[in-house]
Write a protein that holds these residues in place. Structure first.
Motif, mmCIF file in Angstrom:
data_model
loop_
_atom_site.group_PDB
_atom_site.id
_atom_site.type_symbol
_atom_site.label_atom_id
_atom_site.label_comp_id
_atom_site.label_asym_id
_atom_site.label_seq_id
_atom_site.Cartn_x
_atom_site.Cartn_y
_atom_site.Cartn_z
ATOM 1 N N THR A 1 -11.238 1.125 -19.518
ATOM 2 C CA THR A 1 -10.215 2.013 -18.972
ATOM 3 C C THR A 1 -9.382 1.256 -17.953
ATOM 4 O OG1 THR A 1 -11.768 2.787 -17.277
ATOM 5 C CG2 THR A 1 -11.629 4.052 -19.339
ATOM 6 N N PHE A 2 -8.102 1.537 -17.948
ATOM 7 C CA PHE A 2 -7.176 0.834 -17.069
ATOM 8 C C PHE A 2 -6.566 1.833 -16.091
ATOM 9 C CE2 PHE A 2 -7.375 -1.721 -20.891
ATOM 10 C CZ PHE A 2 -7.458 -3.013 -20.396
ATOM 11 N N ALA A 3 -6.575 1.455 -14.829
ATOM 12 C CA ALA A 3 -5.938 2.279 -13.803
ATOM 13 C C ALA A 3 -4.426 2.207 -13.957
ATOM 14 C CB ALA A 3 -6.357 1.790 -12.418
ATOM 15 N N PRO A 4 -3.687 3.136 -13.353
ATOM 16 C CA PRO A 4 -2.214 3.044 -13.413
ATOM 17 C C PRO A 4 -1.728 1.725 -12.827
ATOM 18 C CG PRO A 4 -2.890 5.209 -12.636
ATOM 19 C CD PRO A 4 -4.130 4.376 -12.701
ATOM 20 N N SER A 5 -0.574 1.300 -13.290
ATOM 21 C CA SER A 5 -0.029 0.018 -12.879
ATOM 22 C C SER A 5 0.199 -0.022 -11.367
ATOM 23 C CB SER A 5 1.299 -0.242 -13.604
ATOM 24 O OG SER A 5 1.916 -1.408 -13.133
ATOM 25 N N SER A 6 -0.129 -1.159 -10.781
ATOM 26 C CA SER A 6 0.099 -1.340 -9.348
ATOM 27 C C SER A 6 1.565 -1.625 -9.041
ATOM 28 C CB SER A 6 -0.768 -2.492 -8.823
ATOM 29 O OG SER A 6 -0.483 -3.695 -9.513
ATOM 30 N N TYR A 7 2.391 -1.748 -10.064
ATOM 31 C CA TYR A 7 3.818 -2.004 -9.860
ATOM 32 C C TYR A 7 4.647 -0.720 -9.911
ATOM 33 C CZ TYR A 7 2.977 -7.005 -10.180
ATOM 34 O OH TYR A 7 2.544 -8.290 -9.946
ATOM 35 N N LEU A 8 4.013 0.424 -10.023
ATOM 36 C CA LEU A 8 4.743 1.675 -9.876
ATOM 37 C C LEU A 8 5.218 1.807 -8.429
ATOM 38 C CD1 LEU A 8 2.497 4.174 -11.863
ATOM 39 C CD2 LEU A 8 4.788 3.446 -12.479
ATOM 40 N N SER A 9 6.384 2.382 -8.247
ATOM 41 C CA SER A 9 6.930 2.522 -6.896
ATOM 42 C C SER A 9 7.690 3.837 -6.806
ATOM 43 C CB SER A 9 7.851 1.341 -6.567
ATOM 44 O OG SER A 9 8.334 1.423 -5.247
ATOM 45 N N LEU A 10 6.991 4.867 -6.375
ATOM 46 C CA LEU A 10 7.620 6.183 -6.281
ATOM 47 C C LEU A 10 8.711 6.277 -5.215
ATOM 48 C CD1 LEU A 10 4.594 8.620 -6.770
ATOM 49 C CD2 LEU A 10 6.356 8.009 -8.402
ATOM 50 N N PRO A 11 8.547 5.691 -4.019
ATOM 51 C CA PRO A 11 9.595 5.880 -2.992
ATOM 52 C C PRO A 11 10.825 5.003 -3.171
ATOM 53 C CG PRO A 11 7.817 4.553 -2.093
ATOM 54 C CD PRO A 11 7.375 4.969 -3.471
ATOM 55 N N LEU A 12 10.901 4.228 -4.261
ATOM 56 C CA LEU A 12 12.016 3.293 -4.404
ATOM 57 C C LEU A 12 13.353 4.003 -4.536
ATOM 58 C CD1 LEU A 12 12.966 0.392 -4.676
ATOM 59 C CD2 LEU A 12 12.403 0.472 -7.097
ATOM 60 N N LEU A 13 13.401 5.096 -5.280
ATOM 61 C CA LEU A 13 14.680 5.786 -5.471
ATOM 62 C C LEU A 13 15.204 6.354 -4.154
ATOM 63 C CD1 LEU A 13 16.935 6.939 -7.210
ATOM 64 C CD2 LEU A 13 15.463 8.876 -7.750
ATOM 65 N N SER A 14 14.316 6.924 -3.335
ATOM 66 C CA SER A 14 14.767 7.527 -2.079
ATOM 67 C C SER A 14 15.374 6.493 -1.142
ATOM 68 C CB SER A 14 13.592 8.236 -1.393
ATOM 69 O OG SER A 14 12.545 7.320 -1.106
ATOM 70 N N VAL A 15 14.755 5.316 -1.038
ATOM 71 C CA VAL A 15 15.286 4.310 -0.121
ATOM 72 C C VAL A 15 16.527 3.644 -0.728
ATOM 73 C CG1 VAL A 15 13.855 2.398 -0.966
ATOM 74 C CG2 VAL A 15 14.598 2.421 1.401
ATOM 75 N N LEU A 16 16.628 3.576 -2.049
ATOM 76 C CA LEU A 16 17.849 3.069 -2.677
ATOM 77 C C LEU A 16 19.041 3.974 -2.367
ATOM 78 C CD1 LEU A 16 16.995 1.766 -6.280
ATOM 79 C CD2 LEU A 16 18.180 0.519 -4.476
ATOM 80 N N ASN A 17 18.833 5.268 -2.443
ATOM 81 C CA ASN A 17 19.922 6.195 -2.168
ATOM 82 C C ASN A 17 20.334 6.159 -0.702
ATOM 83 O OD1 ASN A 17 20.159 7.170 -4.812
ATOM 84 N ND2 ASN A 17 18.518 8.649 -4.514
ATOM 85 N N ILE A 18 19.366 5.976 0.194
ATOM 86 C CA ILE A 18 19.697 5.875 1.617
ATOM 87 C C ILE A 18 20.489 4.601 1.877
ATOM 88 C CG2 ILE A 18 18.715 5.635 3.929
ATOM 89 C CD1 ILE A 18 16.403 7.389 3.010
ATOM 90 N N ALA A 19 20.095 3.504 1.242
ATOM 91 C CA ALA A 19 20.820 2.252 1.419
ATOM 92 C C ALA A 19 22.225 2.342 0.847
ATOM 93 C CB ALA A 19 20.048 1.113 0.755
ATOM 94 N N ARG A 20 22.400 3.055 -0.264
ATOM 95 C CA ARG A 20 23.740 3.230 -0.825
ATOM 96 C C ARG A 20 24.626 4.071 0.079
ATOM 97 N NH1 ARG A 20 21.283 4.716 -6.764
ATOM 98 N NH2 ARG A 20 21.176 2.583 -7.613
ATOM 99 N N GLU A 21 24.014 5.022 0.759
ATOM 100 C CA GLU A 21 24.785 5.939 1.602
ATOM 101 C C GLU A 21 25.089 5.355 2.966
ATOM 102 O OE1 GLU A 21 24.272 10.408 3.574
ATOM 103 O OE2 GLU A 21 22.774 9.604 2.199
ATOM 104 N N CYS A 22 24.109 4.691 3.570
ATOM 105 C CA CYS A 22 24.249 4.247 4.956
ATOM 106 C C CYS A 22 24.435 2.744 5.089
ATOM 107 C CB CYS A 22 23.016 4.662 5.765
ATOM 108 S SG CYS A 22 22.685 6.427 5.745
ATOM 109 N N GLY A 23 24.313 1.990 4.013
ATOM 110 C CA GLY A 23 24.351 0.548 4.129
ATOM 111 C C GLY A 23 23.004 0.005 4.575
ATOM 112 N N LEU A 24 22.955 -1.312 4.741
ATOM 113 C CA LEU A 24 21.689 -1.948 5.117
ATOM 114 C C LEU A 24 21.465 -2.016 6.614
ATOM 115 C CD1 LEU A 24 21.539 -4.853 2.515
ATOM 116 C CD2 LEU A 24 20.429 -2.622 2.435
ATOM 117 N N GLN A 25 22.466 -1.617 7.418
ATOM 118 C CA GLN A 25 22.299 -1.527 8.870
ATOM 119 C C GLN A 25 21.701 -2.815 9.438
ATOM 120 O OE1 GLN A 25 23.192 0.927 10.897
ATOM 121 N NE2 GLN A 25 23.869 2.403 9.353
#
Length: 511
Positions: free
Chosen positions: A283-307
């Motif tokens: 049995t294989f565990a879920p991939s360790s390369y999944l990244s759930l919070p990536l979309l939220s921080v991408l949208n913040i960076a698109r909106e506010c820039g990289l500061q």
């Protein structure tokens, strides 16, 4: 566009600077004439952005985009800068292109390959994670699936259902001959890519077309398990079987995966692929390369820039880099980070947070709490990244419905009014000599010379995954005893016309 005689000399200088990573030269040329960012070469129609993306010069990529370069520009083969960055595994360049809303769904003219195919064929798992980021909302997969299956009404549940459908459609998009990204990752033995693709709804039962397939030696109508049997990677076969792949599936040649393994002399796979096998599949565990919070921080960076500006108040300084102002906070633990550090964390982390979060959550660098999304801190001024009106479709507008009450993604109306729909890849003839170069199949020889589609890989453009797979393949070659004989292009593929066309575009970058 940019190919007039007056600016051709300066444009070629900018191309050389983008290829060689000369940031000072690029800045000087763009200050003199900002329109040079739109220059394209006469032969392959490669722009400076194509050269910088292929070579991994992230600072020059950002400089070109700030000066109005078209993030979705195509070369003669219809390939974008995002495809070149994914081909060579430059995940930082992929990240920058996504911040400027690069269109991930575009396919090239030759064989309908998307950036996902280019990343999967070369085993660049971090690029795969970034490319699919806009399709995966920042919420646990279990919650999204439960809401989608339990309620078919309107509202947030229908939006989650749309996200799941868009993700499945994109991941399972077929290129030349019906080959998906999962087929190519399984063929080349990239276990991390296979595991991640399966976790993001790649179909384990997908079969290549019964016509027009470019891999005639494996057979039309083949599943990813047939391709994994040809590649010879044991773990790839195991994870496919664990996710529901069938040992009894016949392709158009009447071959089982076991037959493919025997033809390609992968004797170590026979006990596992035998129809009557009684071996225990791990049995294989879920991939360790999944990244759930990536979309939220991408949208913040698109909106506010990289500061990137420094903070005068020590209490507001990011605890990770100790340089920039805190702009985001992890939901749950509440620890604040700057958006650049949060983006880097979500793009590179492969340490699963099994103790305090669901699969795909990123451990907080301060308390190890599992983060599934980031929230923008109050009193942060919005600073939209500069986007040129010629950028075409933005990724967010393609993937998500822009509701009036939705604050997750900011889409400017003027950009939406001026966008131009991309041409479907179905309108072009899917013929190619070697759309997916692979080390797991015999090298083709055209008139005793290597085919130009088998591209050389430089040392600085490879990541750890291809090197690891290459070492495994060398050990397997020793087990096989003698290297398989070479075959000609006419026996394997349809035509050499597209091979020459792609070589014309890539020879400029690889020169």
């Amino acid at each position: 566009m940019g190919n007039s005689f007056g600016c051709s000399a300066s444009g070629e200088r900018l191309v050389s600077a983008a290829r060689d990573g000369d940031l000072v030269e690029a800045k000087m040329l763009l200050e003199f004439n900002p329109s040079l960012a739109k220059y394209s070469t006469f032969g392959g129609l490669n722009s400076p952005l194509h050269f910088a993306s292929a070579r991994g010069h992230n600072e020059i990529v950002a400089l070109l985009l700030e000066n109005g370069a078209d993030v979705n520009s195509r070369n003669y083969c219809g390939q974008t800068s995002l495809m070149h960055a994914c081909r060579y595994g430059h995940w930082e360049v992929v990240q920058t292109l996504l911040l400027y809303r690069s269109n991930v769904t575009r396919a090239d003219y030759l064989s309908g390959r998307t950036a996902l195919h280019f990343a999967a064929v070369n085993g660049h798992v971090r690029c795969i994670r970034l490319v699919v980021a806009d399709f995966i909302p920042s919420a646990p997969f279990e919650v999204i699936s439960a809401q989608t299956n339990s309620d078919k009404g309107s509202g947030p549940n229908s939006k989650n259902k749309y996200n799941q459908f868009a993700l499945s459609k994109f991941v399972n998009k077929a290129a030349d001959g019906g080959i998906t990204a999962l087929h190519m990752a399984a063929l080349n033995g990239y276990f991390d890519c296979v595991q991640l693709l399966l976790d993001i709804q790649a179909k384990v039962s997908a079969v290549t077309f019964h016509y027009g397939t470019s891999m005639d030696l494996i057979g039309a109508g083949s599943t990813p398990l047939h391709y994994a049997a040809c590649g010879g990677n044991l773990k790839c076969c195991q994870v496919l079987l664990a996710r529901g792949a069938s040992r009894l599936k016949l392709n158009c040649n009447g071959w089982l995966p076991l037959d493919v393994a025997r033809i390609w002399r992968r004797q170590w796979l026979e006990p596992l692929l035998s129809p009557n096998s009684d071996l225990d599949i791990p049995t294989f565990a879920p991939s360790s390369y999944l990244s759930l919070p990536l979309l939220s921080v991408l949208n913040i960076a698109r909106e506010c820039g990289l500061q990137s500006s420094a903070s005068s108040d020590e209490s507001d300084v990011c605890a990770v880099c100790l340089e920039r102002t805190c702009t985001v906070a992890g939901e749950g633990c509440g620890h604040a980070l700057c958006v650049r550090c949060a983006l880097y964390l979500c793009s590179t982390s492969n340490i699963p947070s099994e103790m305090s979060g669901p699969s795909g959550s990123i451990p907080c660098p301060l308390c190890r709490h599992g983060i599934i999304s980031f929230a923008k801190l109050p009193c942060i001024e919005a600073k939209e990244l500069k986007l040129h009106l010629s950028l075409g479709l933005c990724t967010s507008c393609i993937l998500h419905h822009c509701d009036s009450d939705s604050s997750a993604i900011a889409c400017k109306p003027d950009i939406r009014r001026n966008r131009v729909a991309s041409v479907s890849s179905d309108m072009f003839c899917p013929v190619s000599c070697s759309p997916f170069p692979s080390v797991a199949i015999p090298l083709c020889s055209c008139n005793n010379e290597l085919c130009s589609s088998v591209e050389p890989h430089e040392g600085e453009t490879q990541d750890e995954s291809p090197r690891h797979s290459q070492a495994i393949l060398e050990e397997q070659d020793k087990m096989d005893g003698q290297r398989l004989p070479k075959t000609t292009c006419t026996n394997m593929f349809w035509s050499r016309r597209s091979c020459h066309r792609e070589h014309q575009c890539n020879s400029e970058i690889n020169s």
